[in-house]
Structures are given as C-alpha cells and as structure tokens.
Design an enzyme around this catalytic site. Structure first.
Site, PDB file in Angstrom:
ATOM      1  N   SER A 138      38.004  46.493  36.532  1.00  0.00           N
ATOM      2  CA  SER A 138      37.400  46.027  35.285  1.00  0.00           C
ATOM      3  C   SER A 138      35.909  46.284  35.374  1.00  0.00           C
ATOM      4  O   SER A 138      35.354  46.355  36.483  1.00  0.00           O
ATOM      5  CB  SER A 138      37.651  44.533  35.094  1.00  0.00           C
ATOM      6  OG  SER A 138      36.905  44.031  34.000  1.00  0.00           O
ATOM      7  N   TYR A 151      37.939  35.702  37.885  1.00  0.00           N
ATOM      8  CA  TYR A 151      38.120  37.104  37.462  1.00  0.00           C
ATOM      9  C   TYR A 151      36.982  37.959  38.027  1.00  0.00           C
ATOM     10  O   TYR A 151      37.220  39.024  38.600  1.00  0.00           O
ATOM     11  CB  TYR A 151      38.150  37.162  35.930  1.00  0.00           C
ATOM     12  CG  TYR A 151      38.639  38.469  35.345  1.00  0.00           C
ATOM     13  CD1 TYR A 151      39.994  38.787  35.340  1.00  0.00           C
ATOM     14  CD2 TYR A 151      37.752  39.379  34.775  1.00  0.00           C
ATOM     15  CE1 TYR A 151      40.454  39.979  34.787  1.00  0.00           C
ATOM     16  CE2 TYR A 151      38.203  40.561  34.212  1.00  0.00           C
ATOM     17  CZ  TYR A 151      39.553  40.863  34.217  1.00  0.00           C
ATOM     18  OH  TYR A 151      39.999  42.045  33.663  1.00  0.00           O
ATOM     19  N   LYS A 155      37.784  40.808  40.749  1.00  0.00           N
ATOM     20  CA  LYS A 155      37.635  42.204  40.301  1.00  0.00           C
ATOM     21  C   LYS A 155      36.560  42.923  41.123  1.00  0.00           C
ATOM     22  O   LYS A 155      36.678  44.114  41.385  1.00  0.00           O
ATOM     23  CB  LYS A 155      37.335  42.268  38.795  1.00  0.00           C
ATOM     24  CG  LYS A 155      38.525  41.840  37.918  1.00  0.00           C
ATOM     25  CD  LYS A 155      39.710  42.816  38.023  1.00  0.00           C
ATOM     26  CE  LYS A 155      40.822  42.492  37.040  1.00  0.00           C
ATOM     27  NZ  LYS A 155      41.924  43.463  37.078  1.00  0.00           N
TER      28      LYS A 155
HETATM   29  N1  LIG Z   1      41.814  43.816  28.043  1.00  0.00           N
HETATM   30  C1  LIG Z   1      40.620  43.985  28.582  1.00  0.00           C
HETATM   31  O1  LIG Z   1      39.600  43.778  27.901  1.00  0.00           O
HETATM   32  C2  LIG Z   1      40.486  44.457  30.010  1.00  0.00           C
HETATM   33  C3  LIG Z   1      39.225  44.905  30.428  1.00  0.00           C
HETATM   34  C4  LIG Z   1      39.091  45.329  31.734  1.00  0.00           C
HETATM   35  C5  LIG Z   1      40.160  45.347  32.605  1.00  0.00           C
HETATM   36  N2  LIG Z   1      41.366  44.903  32.169  1.00  0.00           N
HETATM   37  C6  LIG Z   1      42.461  44.937  33.140  1.00  0.00           C
HETATM   38  O2  LIG Z   1      43.477  45.788  32.647  1.00  0.00           O
HETATM   39  C7  LIG Z   1      44.732  45.437  33.261  1.00  0.00           C
HETATM   40  C8  LIG Z   1      45.789  45.351  32.187  1.00  0.00           C
HETATM   41  O3  LIG Z   1      45.474  44.272  31.328  1.00  0.00           O
HETATM   42  P1  LIG Z   1      45.665  44.313  29.741  1.00  0.00           P
HETATM   43  O4  LIG Z   1      44.325  44.248  29.138  1.00  0.00           O
HETATM   44  O5  LIG Z   1      46.577  45.417  29.368  1.00  0.00           O
HETATM   45  O6  LIG Z   1      46.273  42.871  29.492  1.00  0.00           O
HETATM   46  P2  LIG Z   1      47.782  42.384  29.407  1.00  0.00           P
HETATM   47  O7  LIG Z   1      47.699  40.922  29.628  1.00  0.00           O
HETATM   48  O8  LIG Z   1      48.399  42.917  28.181  1.00  0.00           O
HETATM   49  O9  LIG Z   1      48.492  43.104  30.648  1.00  0.00           O
HETATM   50  C9  LIG Z   1      48.548  42.550  31.941  1.00  0.00           C
HETATM   51  C10 LIG Z   1      49.980  42.705  32.397  1.00  0.00           C
HETATM   52  O10 LIG Z   1      50.068  42.306  33.762  1.00  0.00           O
HETATM   53  C11 LIG Z   1      51.290  41.614  33.914  1.00  0.00           C
HETATM   54  N3  LIG Z   1      51.239  40.759  35.089  1.00  0.00           N
HETATM   55  C12 LIG Z   1      50.519  39.638  35.287  1.00  0.00           C
HETATM   56  N4  LIG Z   1      50.794  39.126  36.500  1.00  0.00           N
HETATM   57  C13 LIG Z   1      51.687  39.952  37.085  1.00  0.00           C
HETATM   58  C14 LIG Z   1      52.348  39.947  38.328  1.00  0.00           C
HETATM   59  N5  LIG Z   1      52.146  38.974  39.230  1.00  0.00           N
HETATM   60  N6  LIG Z   1      53.199  40.969  38.620  1.00  0.00           N
HETATM   61  C15 LIG Z   1      53.428  41.940  37.711  1.00  0.00           C
HETATM   62  N7  LIG Z   1      52.853  41.979  36.497  1.00  0.00           N
HETATM   63  C16 LIG Z   1      51.979  40.994  36.189  1.00  0.00           C
HETATM   64  C17 LIG Z   1      51.435  40.800  32.627  1.00  0.00           C
HETATM   65  O11 LIG Z   1      52.763  40.373  32.415  1.00  0.00           O
HETATM   66  C18 LIG Z   1      50.926  41.800  31.597  1.00  0.00           C
HETATM   67  O12 LIG Z   1      51.994  42.588  31.061  1.00  0.00           O
HETATM   68  C19 LIG Z   1      44.472  44.128  34.008  1.00  0.00           C
HETATM   69  O13 LIG Z   1      44.288  44.390  35.383  1.00  0.00           O
HETATM   70  C20 LIG Z   1      43.174  43.627  33.398  1.00  0.00           C
HETATM   71  O14 LIG Z   1      42.464  42.775  34.273  1.00  0.00           O
HETATM   72  C21 LIG Z   1      41.556  44.472  30.891  1.00  0.00           C
END
Ligand SMILES: NC(=O)c1ccc[n+]([C@@H]2O[C@H](COP(=O)([O-])OP(=O)(O)OC[C@H]3O[C@@H](n4cnc5c(N)ncnc54)[C@H](O)[C@@H]3O)[C@@H](O)[C@H]2O)c1
Length: 268
Positions: A138, A151, A155
């Site tokens: 992230s 977080y 991260k």
């Molecule tokens: N959305 C944002 O603004 C953003 C920004 C930077 C980084 N991210 C990162 O991107 C990645 C994906 O997140 P997203 O934004 O698509 O959100 P999201 O919540 O839609 O996706 C996260 C997924 O991880 C799964 N998950 C959680 N715990 C788990 C576990 N123990 N085992 C397996 N799966 C698990 C959830 O069920 C979910 O489907 C994450 O690592 C998040 O930290 C997101």
C-alpha cells in the site's frame, strides 16, 4: 513478465483489486488464474464471471498449511506457478487503542500472509529458476495511513519484506514487485468513506481514487517492466521523495491536512 500462458494465483481474489487483477490477467492470455480468498463463495463467483481459465478457492492466508496446500494443488493441476499475487489485506481503522486482536489480525494477514506465500511458492520457482511474486502492500507502506496504526505498521513491514525478498532472490531468477496504491474504489475504502473515517477522507483528499481496473493496468505495465515498486498513483513517488528529504516538513503538511479535514467534519 508478460501474462500469456502464465499460471497465476491471487489471494484476496474475491473482489476489489484481486478480482480486477484476475480479470485483466485472463484478458492478457493467462493459462490459469486461481482466485483464493477467505470468502470462498465470492471467490468462486468471481472466477465464474471471468471464465473457464479462472477458478476460485477458499483460503485463509494466516493458515500456512492451507497456503502450502493451495500451492501444491495448483502446481499439481497446472504444472507450475509463474506469478503469485499475495494480495489479501485488512484495514482496522484503529489507533493505539485498537484491540490486540486487531493488531494481531493485521500482522497475521498483512505480513505473515506474505511470508506464508513466499515459503510455499518459492521452492517451485527456485527449482525452475524463474517466477514472479507480487506483494500488494500500500502507499501506507511507504507513507502513513492516517487513522490506522496497525495498517501503517504492517504495510511498512510488508514493503520491507518485499524488498528483502527482491534483493535475496533476484540473482536466482525470481522477480519481486511491491504494489503500493493509494486510494482505490473497493469496499475497503468505500466503507471507510461511508462511515466518515478520517483516514479514508485523508486518502480521498490526497489524490485520485482509482478503479481496481486502473490498478490492474498499472500492474500489467509494472510486471512487463519487471519493476519492484509499482505505483498506480504516480504522485506517491513524489510524496515519498518529499517525506525522505524532509520528514518534519512532510509530517507538518499532513498534520495541516488532518486539522483542515477535522474542522470540516468535527465528528470524526
Ligand atoms: N482499497 C484501497 O484503497 C487500497 C489501497 C492500497 C492497498 N490496498 C490493498 O489492496 C489489497 C486488496 O484490497 P482491496 O482494496 O481490493 O479490498 P477488499 O477488501 O475488497 O479485498 C481484500 C480481500 O482480502 C480478503 N481477505 C482478508 N483476509 C483474508 C485472509 N486471512 N485470507 C484470505 N483472504 C483474506 C478479503 O476477503 C477480501 O476479498 C489489500 O492488501 C489492501 O490492503 C487497498
């Protein structure tokens, strides 16, 4: 790496960025795309929507034996794993008062999940002398997620671990990328915005909110160039540079933004 004929596993693949990566990799000609997620039914539904090249599976990345079993099953069915996207992640929205259970879950998903993936997939990749690990970290891993201490801390650890992997295994043919987006329109951010969380509003005020498909575009380009740091929001490179050159000035600017947002939304 180009995606043609590649065998890919994506954790956290049931929605958001994970599903968008799977959809895009399939469109690029991947041979197999495995979407693995705690939400098993949603992972299977997402795979079905992508088409026959994709399959869905239940997986908890905090369970090392389960990650190993998924890797073994994928290698048995498809012969190898070319690209492993350790993408599952959790936010907490908490500070120092967040319960230990939240700190523990953030550590186990956002850091140990990457470790379990690397331990499971690297032996096969090393034996073939090639393979690519993409760790979804992230922008919070190179800057700070205001409003979410677990977080931010985990991260940062994930980016550090990704860099360690990249340096350690590059000469053995393994490529490692750290995906560091800022705001992306997925439930993780949308829920925070809907609930008026300060952290989500800081993200919204700090740059463009991308769609998961735009993040997938940046990933495909980053993989093609075998780049370590994949920044779908180019402004993050500038923020990171300013933070490194003048940490006190960077923090003062962020505190000013937080004060301004708090003044307009005093309830947060
Ligand atoms: N959305 C944002 O603004 C953003 C920004 C930077 C980084 N991210 C990162 O991107 C990645 C994906 O997140 P997203 O934004 O698509 O959100 P999201 O919540 O839609 O996706 C996260 C997924 O991880 C799964 N998950 C959680 N715990 C788990 C576990 N123990 N085992 C397996 N799966 C698990 C959830 O069920 C979910 O489907 C994450 O690592 C998040 O930290 C997101």
């Amino acid at each position: 790496m180009n995606l043609t004929d590649r065998v890919v596993v994506i954790t956290g693949g049931a929605g958001g960025i994970g599903t968008a990566l799977g959809r895009r990799f399939a469109a690029e000609g991947a041979a197999a795309v495995v979407l693995a997620d705690l939400a098993a039914d949603a992972a299977r539904a997402a795979a079905e929507a992508i088409g026959p090249v994709a399959s869905g599976a239940g997986l908890d990345v905090t369970d090392e034996a389960a990650v190993r079993a998924l890797v073994e099953e994928t290698e048995r069915r498809h012969g190898r794993i070319d690209l492993f996207c350790a993408n599952a992640g959790v936010a907490t929205g908490g500070g120092i008062d967040a319960p230990d259970a939240d700190w523990d879950r953030a550590w186990r998903v956002n850091v140990l999940g990457h470790l379990h993936s690397a331990r499971a997939v690297l032996p096969g990749m090393l034996s073939r002398g090639q393979g690519h690990l993409l760790l979804t970290c992230s922008a919070a891993g190179v800057l700070t997620a205001v409003g979410d201490a677990p977080y931010t801390a985990t991260k940062h650890a994930a980016v550090g671990f990704a860099e360690w992997l990249a340096i350690t295994y590059r000469d053995a043919g393994i490529r490692v990328s750290a995906l560091c987006p800022q705001g992306v329109d997925t439930p993780m951010l949308a829920d925070g915005l809907a609930e008026g969380h300060l952290g989500a509003r800081v993200i919204a005020a700090s740059g463009t909110i991308l769609t998961p498909d735009q993040v997938a575009d940046a990933v495909v380009a980053g993989l093609a160039e075998e780049r370590f740091l994949i920044l779908p929001h180019p402004e993050v490179a500038d923020y990171a540079r300013r933070r490194a050159e003048d940490p006190d000035g960077w923090q003062a600017g962020l505190r000013k933004l937080v004060r301004k947002l708090r003044a307009s939304f005093p309830q947060s």
